[in-house]
Design an enzyme around this catalytic site. Structure first.
Site, PDB file in Angstrom:
ATOM      1  CG  HIS A   1      -3.415   3.373   0.693  1.00 50.71           C
ATOM      2  ND1 HIS A   1      -3.825   2.791  -0.485  1.00 50.71           N
ATOM      3  CD2 HIS A   1      -3.514   2.411   1.646  1.00 50.71           C
ATOM      4  CE1 HIS A   1      -4.144   1.533  -0.245  1.00 50.71           C
ATOM      5  NE2 HIS A   1      -3.965   1.274   1.037  1.00 50.71           N
TER       6      HIS A   1
ATOM      7  CB  CYS B   1      -0.945   0.004   1.192  1.00 53.63           C
ATOM      8  SG  CYS B   1      -2.110  -1.361   1.117  1.00 53.63           S
TER       9      CYS B   1
ATOM     10  CG  ASN C   1      -6.710  -1.092   0.059  1.00 53.94           C
ATOM     11  OD1 ASN C   1      -5.931  -0.788  -0.836  1.00 53.94           O
ATOM     12  ND2 ASN C   1      -6.320  -1.290   1.311  1.00 53.94           N
TER      13      ASN C   1
HETATM   14  O1  UT7 Z   1      -4.242  -0.781   3.029  1.00 49.23           O
HETATM   15  C1  UT7 Z   1      -3.658  -1.083   4.260  1.00 49.23           C
HETATM   16  C2  UT7 Z   1      -4.104  -2.403   4.700  1.00 49.23           C
HETATM   17  N1  UT7 Z   1      -5.353  -2.568   5.300  1.00 49.23           N
HETATM   18  C3  UT7 Z   1      -5.950  -1.755   6.196  1.00 49.23           C
HETATM   19  O2  UT7 Z   1      -5.599  -0.635   6.419  1.00 49.23           O
HETATM   20  C4  UT7 Z   1      -7.112  -2.337   6.932  1.00 49.23           C
HETATM   21  C5  UT7 Z   1      -7.088  -1.950   8.391  1.00 49.23           C
HETATM   22  N2  UT7 Z   1      -8.123  -2.621   9.160  1.00 49.23           N
HETATM   23  C6  UT7 Z   1      -9.427  -2.486   8.922  1.00 49.23           C
HETATM   24  O3  UT7 Z   1      -9.817  -1.755   8.032  1.00 49.23           O
HETATM   25  C7  UT7 Z   1     -10.403  -3.207   9.832  1.00 49.23           C
HETATM   26  O4  UT7 Z   1      -9.693  -3.831  10.861  1.00 49.23           O
HETATM   27  C8  UT7 Z   1     -11.284  -4.238   9.084  1.00 49.23           C
HETATM   28  C9  UT7 Z   1     -12.289  -3.508   8.205  1.00 49.23           C
HETATM   29  C10 UT7 Z   1     -10.437  -5.174   8.262  1.00 49.23           C
HETATM   30  C11 UT7 Z   1     -12.077  -5.079  10.087  1.00 49.23           C
HETATM   31  O5  UT7 Z   1     -12.834  -4.264  10.919  1.00 49.23           O
HETATM   32  P1  UT7 Z   1     -12.832  -4.497  12.494  1.00 49.23           P
HETATM   33  O6  UT7 Z   1     -13.757  -3.534  13.059  1.00 49.23           O
HETATM   34  O7  UT7 Z   1     -11.404  -4.451  12.957  1.00 49.23           O
HETATM   35  O8  UT7 Z   1     -13.428  -5.940  12.620  1.00 49.23           O
HETATM   36  P2  UT7 Z   1     -12.788  -7.274  13.241  1.00 49.23           P
HETATM   37  O9  UT7 Z   1     -11.665  -7.775  12.395  1.00 49.23           O
HETATM   38  O10 UT7 Z   1     -12.528  -7.072  14.690  1.00 49.23           O
HETATM   39  O11 UT7 Z   1     -13.983  -8.248  13.080  1.00 49.23           O
HETATM   40  C12 UT7 Z   1     -15.198  -8.064  13.808  1.00 49.23           C
HETATM   41  C13 UT7 Z   1     -16.134  -9.200  13.463  1.00 49.23           C
HETATM   42  C14 UT7 Z   1     -15.502 -10.568  13.644  1.00 49.23           C
HETATM   43  O12 UT7 Z   1     -16.467 -11.417  14.154  1.00 49.23           O
HETATM   44  P3  UT7 Z   1     -16.511 -11.775  15.728  1.00 49.23           P
HETATM   45  O13 UT7 Z   1     -15.158 -12.363  16.040  1.00 49.23           O
HETATM   46  O14 UT7 Z   1     -16.743 -10.465  16.419  1.00 49.23           O
HETATM   47  O15 UT7 Z   1     -17.632 -12.734  15.809  1.00 49.23           O
HETATM   48  C15 UT7 Z   1     -15.154 -10.974  12.233  1.00 49.23           C
HETATM   49  O16 UT7 Z   1     -15.134 -12.353  12.058  1.00 49.23           O
HETATM   50  O17 UT7 Z   1     -16.526  -9.113  12.090  1.00 49.23           O
HETATM   51  C16 UT7 Z   1     -16.276 -10.356  11.449  1.00 49.23           C
HETATM   52  N3  UT7 Z   1     -15.956 -10.128  10.041  1.00 49.23           N
HETATM   53  C17 UT7 Z   1     -16.913  -9.942   9.124  1.00 49.23           C
HETATM   54  N4  UT7 Z   1     -18.246  -9.917   9.198  1.00 49.23           N
HETATM   55  C18 UT7 Z   1     -18.924  -9.686   8.070  1.00 49.23           C
HETATM   56  C19 UT7 Z   1     -14.743 -10.035   9.437  1.00 49.23           C
HETATM   57  N5  UT7 Z   1     -14.894  -9.805   8.135  1.00 49.23           N
HETATM   58  C20 UT7 Z   1     -16.227  -9.732   7.905  1.00 49.23           C
HETATM   59  C21 UT7 Z   1     -17.006  -9.502   6.755  1.00 49.23           C
HETATM   60  N6  UT7 Z   1     -18.355  -9.487   6.894  1.00 49.23           N
HETATM   61  N7  UT7 Z   1     -16.464  -9.275   5.538  1.00 49.23           N
END
Ligand code: UT7
Length: 332
Positions: free
Chosen positions: A259, A114, A289
């Protein structure tokens, strides 16, 4: 000493639009979850046989060259940023060179994920400042839809990433205080494995095994929370570093093109820097992204919309896998 400035911009996006509802039909997710957590509503997926990372990059570069009124023979270097090259080797730089009919010039590939586009700009800028090159194509292009798995186990990545390409033409000029003012690059390999694709790497005797395919370890892995926390810390830090180096302050920024990682990351950085909505470019709702493609796509769109004007202070910044983070200030 010469300086560099942007003389042309372009982007290319594959035609196929994939909405959150399309993803939700194939994996356990919802439009609400994706929009709330990321701001993404749809993204583009490439078409096999039509789009490749190198030809998408070349299409974007051709637009940038046309806008600058430059011919293939005018270009004297290519810096191509991608984490998803057409081939394991050689890189996409030479493939874009061939596609564009450029001379036998140096073509770099860099893989800074990225952070790739700002790193690529920095490299081009250094070669221009030393007089080695006068017209450098800087390209960022990615195809990620075929490395993610649209499935429950792949959903945290599949919801976020998309395909697309952008390019800028950088040219030497003599006017101090115009064009790229400075670039600032950082990395910290401590967290290399927190956002990665492990396989197919060279660490194992057998690069590809059936087990790797079956257990999903060829898919990208991301510790989303950790990446998020580092991003919201390092974006403002590296932007302030750039401002300080140029005796400028947050309120001098006219337009900020981050980004496009996550709309929530962009909003947090915007708040931290005290920028208004109209000063921040966000198109993640349309394209997700696109890693190294995201900054040149967003900058070109903003420029096409008349949001980037002569004399504006443009701030670009990125954070991503590595971890790597980077910024540049451009006096347009
Ligand atoms: O370009 C640079 C690289 N990337 C980034 O900058 C990304 C940085 N991180 C993020 O944007 C966020 O951490 C995410 C959008 C990836 C995830 O959001 P979050 O609020 O951190 O969610 P989480 O990973 O803590 O997941 C929360 C819940 C989990 O379920 P449980 O454990 O609470 O039951 C996940 O399994 O959401 C679940 N989950 C989903 N649910 C529906 C993970 N992916 C999905 C999905 N749809 N696609």
């Amino acid at each position: 000493m010469p300086y560099s400035k942007v003389t042309g911009l372009g982007y290319y996006l594959p035609e196929t639009i994939v909405t959150n509802a399309d993803l939700a039909a194939q994996m356990d997710t919802s439009d609400e979850w994706i929009v709330e957590r990321t701001g993404i509503r749809e993204r583009r997926f490439f078409k096999e046989g039509v789009d490749t990372v190198s030809n998408m990059g070349a299409r974007a570069a051709r637009i940038a060259m046309d806008r600058a009124g430059r011919k293939p023979e005018d270009i004297d270097m290519v810096v191509f940023a991608t984490l998803s090259p057409d081939y394991y080797f050689p890189g996409c730089g030479v493939l874009a060179q061939r596609e564009l009919g450029l001379r036998q010039i140096p073509c770099f590939d860099i893989r800074q994920q990225c952070g790739g586009f700002v790193y690529a700009l920095s490299l081009a800028d250094q070669y221009i400042r030393t007089g080695f090159a006068k017209k450098v194509l800087v390209i960022g292009s990615e195809i990620q839809s075929n490395v993610m798995e649209i499935s429950d186990r792949g959903r945290n990545m599949a919801a976020i990433f998309g395909d697309g390409a952008g390019a800028l033409l950088l040219e030497a000029h003599d006017e101090a205080g115009k064009g790229l003012l400075s670039t600032h690059l950082h990395s910290d390999g401590t967290h290399a494995e927190e956002l990665m694709v492990e396989h197919i790497g060279s660490r194992r005797k057998q690069r590809i095994t059936h087990a790797m395919i079956d257990d999903g370890s060829m898919l990208p892995y991301m510790n989303g929370k950790m990446v998020f926390q580092h991003a919201v810390r390092y974006f403002p830090e590296v932007i302030r570093e750039a401002l300080t180096a140029n005796n400028l302050k947050e309120s001098d920024i006219d337009i900020f093109v981050p980004h496009q990682a996550n709309a929530r990351i962009t909003q947090a950085v915007q708040k931290e820097l005290g920028l208004r909505d109209d000063q921040v470019v966000s198109n993640i709702h349309k394209y997700g992204n696109t890693t190294a493609g995201s900054i040149p796509i967003a900058l070109t769109e903003a420029w096409e919309e008349g949001r980037v004007k002569e004399g504006d202070l443009v701030c670009l910044a990125a954070f991503g896998s590595g971890f790597m983070w980077a910024s540049t200030l451009i006096r347009w």
